[in-house]
Design a protein around this motif. Structure first.
Motif, mmCIF file in Angstrom:
data_model
loop_
_atom_site.group_PDB
_atom_site.id
_atom_site.type_symbol
_atom_site.label_atom_id
_atom_site.label_comp_id
_atom_site.label_asym_id
_atom_site.label_seq_id
_atom_site.Cartn_x
_atom_site.Cartn_y
_atom_site.Cartn_z
ATOM 1 N N ASN A 70 0.822 -1.207 0.000
ATOM 2 C CA ASN A 70 0.000 0.000 0.000
ATOM 3 C C ASN A 70 0.857 1.258 0.000
ATOM 4 O O ASN A 70 0.339 2.358 0.030
ATOM 5 C CB ASN A 70 -0.922 0.016 1.223
ATOM 6 C CG ASN A 70 -1.911 -1.118 1.190
ATOM 7 O OD1 ASN A 70 -2.421 -1.460 0.134
ATOM 8 N ND2 ASN A 70 -2.157 -1.717 2.331
ATOM 9 N N ASN A 71 2.187 1.088 -0.015
ATOM 10 C CA ASN A 71 3.078 2.225 0.124
ATOM 11 C C ASN A 71 3.670 2.677 -1.212
ATOM 12 O O ASN A 71 4.735 3.252 -1.259
ATOM 13 C CB ASN A 71 4.203 1.881 1.108
ATOM 14 C CG ASN A 71 4.943 0.603 0.714
ATOM 15 O OD1 ASN A 71 4.515 -0.128 -0.171
ATOM 16 N ND2 ASN A 71 6.045 0.339 1.384
ATOM 17 N N LEU A 72 2.954 2.426 -2.310
ATOM 18 C CA LEU A 72 3.413 2.847 -3.625
ATOM 19 C C LEU A 72 2.475 3.893 -4.194
ATOM 20 O O LEU A 72 1.316 3.977 -3.825
ATOM 21 C CB LEU A 72 3.434 1.660 -4.599
ATOM 22 C CG LEU A 72 4.331 0.476 -4.286
ATOM 23 C CD1 LEU A 72 4.233 -0.541 -5.415
ATOM 24 C CD2 LEU A 72 5.761 0.900 -4.085
ATOM 25 N N SER A 73 3.002 4.662 -5.107
ATOM 26 C CA SER A 73 2.201 5.596 -5.890
ATOM 27 C C SER A 73 2.862 5.702 -7.251
ATOM 28 O O SER A 73 3.918 5.109 -7.481
ATOM 29 C CB SER A 73 2.139 6.958 -5.188
ATOM 30 O OG SER A 73 3.446 7.466 -4.997
ATOM 31 N N ALA A 74 2.257 6.434 -8.163
ATOM 32 C CA ALA A 74 2.845 6.579 -9.491
ATOM 33 C C ALA A 74 4.278 7.086 -9.357
ATOM 34 O O ALA A 74 4.578 7.943 -8.527
ATOM 35 C CB ALA A 74 2.005 7.534 -10.325
ATOM 36 N N GLY A 75 5.182 6.491 -10.145
ATOM 37 C CA GLY A 75 6.583 6.907 -10.097
ATOM 38 C C GLY A 75 7.501 5.835 -10.627
ATOM 39 O O GLY A 75 7.066 4.816 -11.170
ATOM 40 N N ASN A 76 8.797 6.050 -10.466
ATOM 41 C CA ASN A 76 9.820 5.111 -10.927
ATOM 42 C C ASN A 76 10.319 4.262 -9.770
ATOM 43 O O ASN A 76 10.624 4.787 -8.694
ATOM 44 C CB ASN A 76 10.995 5.865 -11.549
ATOM 45 C CG ASN A 76 10.596 6.573 -12.815
ATOM 46 O OD1 ASN A 76 9.912 6.001 -13.654
ATOM 47 N ND2 ASN A 76 11.003 7.820 -12.955
ATOM 48 N N TYR A 77 10.433 2.961 -10.034
ATOM 49 C CA TYR A 77 10.900 2.000 -9.039
ATOM 50 C C TYR A 77 11.909 1.063 -9.696
ATOM 51 O O TYR A 77 12.021 1.000 -10.913
ATOM 52 C CB TYR A 77 9.724 1.182 -8.485
ATOM 53 C CG TYR A 77 8.715 2.034 -7.774
ATOM 54 C CD1 TYR A 77 8.859 2.352 -6.427
ATOM 55 C CD2 TYR A 77 7.618 2.553 -8.461
ATOM 56 C CE1 TYR A 77 7.937 3.154 -5.788
ATOM 57 C CE2 TYR A 77 6.697 3.363 -7.820
ATOM 58 C CZ TYR A 77 6.861 3.658 -6.484
ATOM 59 O OH TYR A 77 5.955 4.457 -5.844
ATOM 60 N N TYR A 78 12.618 0.326 -8.851
ATOM 61 C CA TYR A 78 13.558 -0.680 -9.339
ATOM 62 C C TYR A 78 13.276 -1.971 -8.590
ATOM 63 O O TYR A 78 13.252 -1.987 -7.354
ATOM 64 C CB TYR A 78 15.002 -0.226 -9.102
ATOM 65 C CG TYR A 78 15.992 -0.976 -9.944
ATOM 66 C CD1 TYR A 78 16.202 -0.623 -11.268
ATOM 67 C CD2 TYR A 78 16.707 -2.045 -9.425
ATOM 68 C CE1 TYR A 78 17.112 -1.309 -12.062
ATOM 69 C CE2 TYR A 78 17.613 -2.744 -10.210
ATOM 70 C CZ TYR A 78 17.808 -2.370 -11.521
ATOM 71 O OH TYR A 78 18.696 -3.053 -12.313
ATOM 72 N N PHE A 79 13.016 -3.057 -9.341
ATOM 73 C CA PHE A 79 12.708 -4.346 -8.738
ATOM 74 C C PHE A 79 13.879 -5.285 -8.937
ATOM 75 O O PHE A 79 14.409 -5.418 -10.033
ATOM 76 C CB PHE A 79 11.456 -4.960 -9.365
ATOM 77 C CG PHE A 79 11.105 -6.303 -8.791
ATOM 78 C CD1 PHE A 79 10.616 -6.409 -7.505
ATOM 79 C CD2 PHE A 79 11.281 -7.462 -9.523
ATOM 80 C CE1 PHE A 79 10.301 -7.641 -6.959
ATOM 81 C CE2 PHE A 79 10.971 -8.708 -8.990
ATOM 82 C CZ PHE A 79 10.476 -8.786 -7.704
ATOM 83 N N SER A 80 14.315 -5.926 -7.857
ATOM 84 C CA SER A 80 15.412 -6.899 -7.930
ATOM 85 C C SER A 80 15.073 -8.090 -7.054
ATOM 86 O O SER A 80 14.286 -7.986 -6.115
ATOM 87 C CB SER A 80 16.728 -6.258 -7.487
ATOM 88 O OG SER A 80 16.590 -5.703 -6.203
ATOM 89 N N ILE A 81 15.677 -9.247 -7.384
ATOM 90 C CA ILE A 81 15.432 -10.444 -6.569
ATOM 91 C C ILE A 81 16.693 -10.931 -5.867
ATOM 92 O O ILE A 81 16.610 -11.761 -4.987
ATOM 93 C CB ILE A 81 14.798 -11.589 -7.384
ATOM 94 C CG1 ILE A 81 15.679 -11.999 -8.544
ATOM 95 C CG2 ILE A 81 13.407 -11.229 -7.823
ATOM 96 C CD1 ILE A 81 15.238 -13.282 -9.214
ATOM 97 N N ASN A 121 19.476 -9.152 -12.320
ATOM 98 C CA ASN A 121 19.770 -8.503 -11.047
ATOM 99 C C ASN A 121 18.672 -7.526 -10.700
ATOM 100 O O ASN A 121 18.465 -7.194 -9.561
ATOM 101 C CB ASN A 121 21.114 -7.791 -11.114
ATOM 102 C CG ASN A 121 22.248 -8.774 -11.205
ATOM 103 O OD1 ASN A 121 22.205 -9.821 -10.576
ATOM 104 N ND2 ASN A 121 23.251 -8.458 -11.989
ATOM 105 N N GLY A 122 17.994 -7.052 -11.711
ATOM 106 C CA GLY A 122 16.908 -6.123 -11.462
ATOM 107 C C GLY A 122 16.511 -5.409 -12.727
ATOM 108 O O GLY A 122 17.168 -5.519 -13.761
ATOM 109 N N THR A 123 15.427 -4.674 -12.616
ATOM 110 C CA THR A 123 14.928 -3.939 -13.764
ATOM 111 C C THR A 123 14.098 -2.752 -13.287
ATOM 112 O O THR A 123 13.433 -2.831 -12.260
ATOM 113 C CB THR A 123 14.088 -4.872 -14.668
ATOM 114 O OG1 THR A 123 13.773 -4.190 -15.869
ATOM 115 C CG2 THR A 123 12.828 -5.334 -13.990
ATOM 116 N N PRO A 124 14.152 -1.652 -14.045
ATOM 117 C CA PRO A 124 13.321 -0.502 -13.669
ATOM 118 C C PRO A 124 11.842 -0.763 -13.959
ATOM 119 O O PRO A 124 11.500 -1.497 -14.882
ATOM 120 C CB PRO A 124 13.853 0.635 -14.546
ATOM 121 C CG PRO A 124 14.704 0.019 -15.580
ATOM 122 C CD PRO A 124 15.040 -1.370 -15.158
ATOM 123 N N VAL A 125 10.992 -0.166 -13.170
ATOM 124 C CA VAL A 125 9.543 -0.282 -13.314
ATOM 125 C C VAL A 125 8.966 1.124 -13.229
ATOM 126 O O VAL A 125 9.292 1.861 -12.308
ATOM 127 C CB VAL A 125 8.931 -1.118 -12.169
ATOM 128 C CG1 VAL A 125 7.427 -1.214 -12.312
ATOM 129 C CG2 VAL A 125 9.561 -2.477 -12.082
#
Length: 167
Positions: A77-88, A122-126
């Motif tokens: 619930n702590n997201l809003s429109a914007g740029n993020y980076y997801f990695s595992i 390693n990750g990717t922008p979202v």
């Protein structure tokens, strides 16, 4: 100090002294950059043992006997429109690719925001263009995929690059 239960102290010649408490105490501190938060509990599903390591990581072992489609983190619930980076931040081995999916949901229908399939990423922008009420991270794993001590440390953070894993 006198209100602390089971703690004894005494004055020496009418003066207070220094008090020492034996034991071990650790405290994990976070900056809050990892938006994934709590992960699902340990379980076995369709031949795959999923272990919550208690440190923000999951370890997967076994061969899937059927498709597994399940949410692997709490609702974000702590997201809003914007740029993020997801990695595992994965270690261990897996025999084939599987999907890690970020969904956004307003009402009854979910929208796929990103579908991560590479096992070596390693990750990717979202980029999230719309403010959704809820966000979910999901596994979709086909039957017959083998995992051997495959540990993931999922992280979704603000920005366009990986800045180091945080529990």
């Amino acid at each position: 100090i006198s209100s602390v239960p089971n703690m004894e102290y005494q004055k020496y010649n009418g003066r207070n002294g220094q008090y020492y408490v034996d034991g071990v105490s650790t405290q994990v501190t976070r900056s809050g950059k990892n938006k994934v938060g709590y992960l699902l509990s340990s379980q076995i599903k369709n031949g795959l043992e999923i272990i919550n390591n208690g440190d923000g990581s999951l370890t997967l072992n076994g061969t899937t006997t059927d498709v597994i489609s399940m949410q692997f983190s709490r609702t974000l619930n702590n997201l809003s429109a914007g740029n993020y980076y997801f990695s595992i931040n994965a270690t261990g081995s897996v025999s084939a690719t599987f999907n890690k999916i970020l969904y956004g949901r307003q009402d009854a229908s979910a929208v796929t925001l990103m579908n991560f399939t590479s096992i070596t990423e390693n990750g990717t922008p979202v980029t999230v263009d719309t403010n959704y009420n809820y966000y979910y991270l999901w596994f979709y794993i086909k039957s017959g995929i083998t995992f051997e001590n495959y540990t993931i440390k999922p992280q979704l953070e603000s920005g366009t690059s990986f800045t180091g894993w945080e529990q």
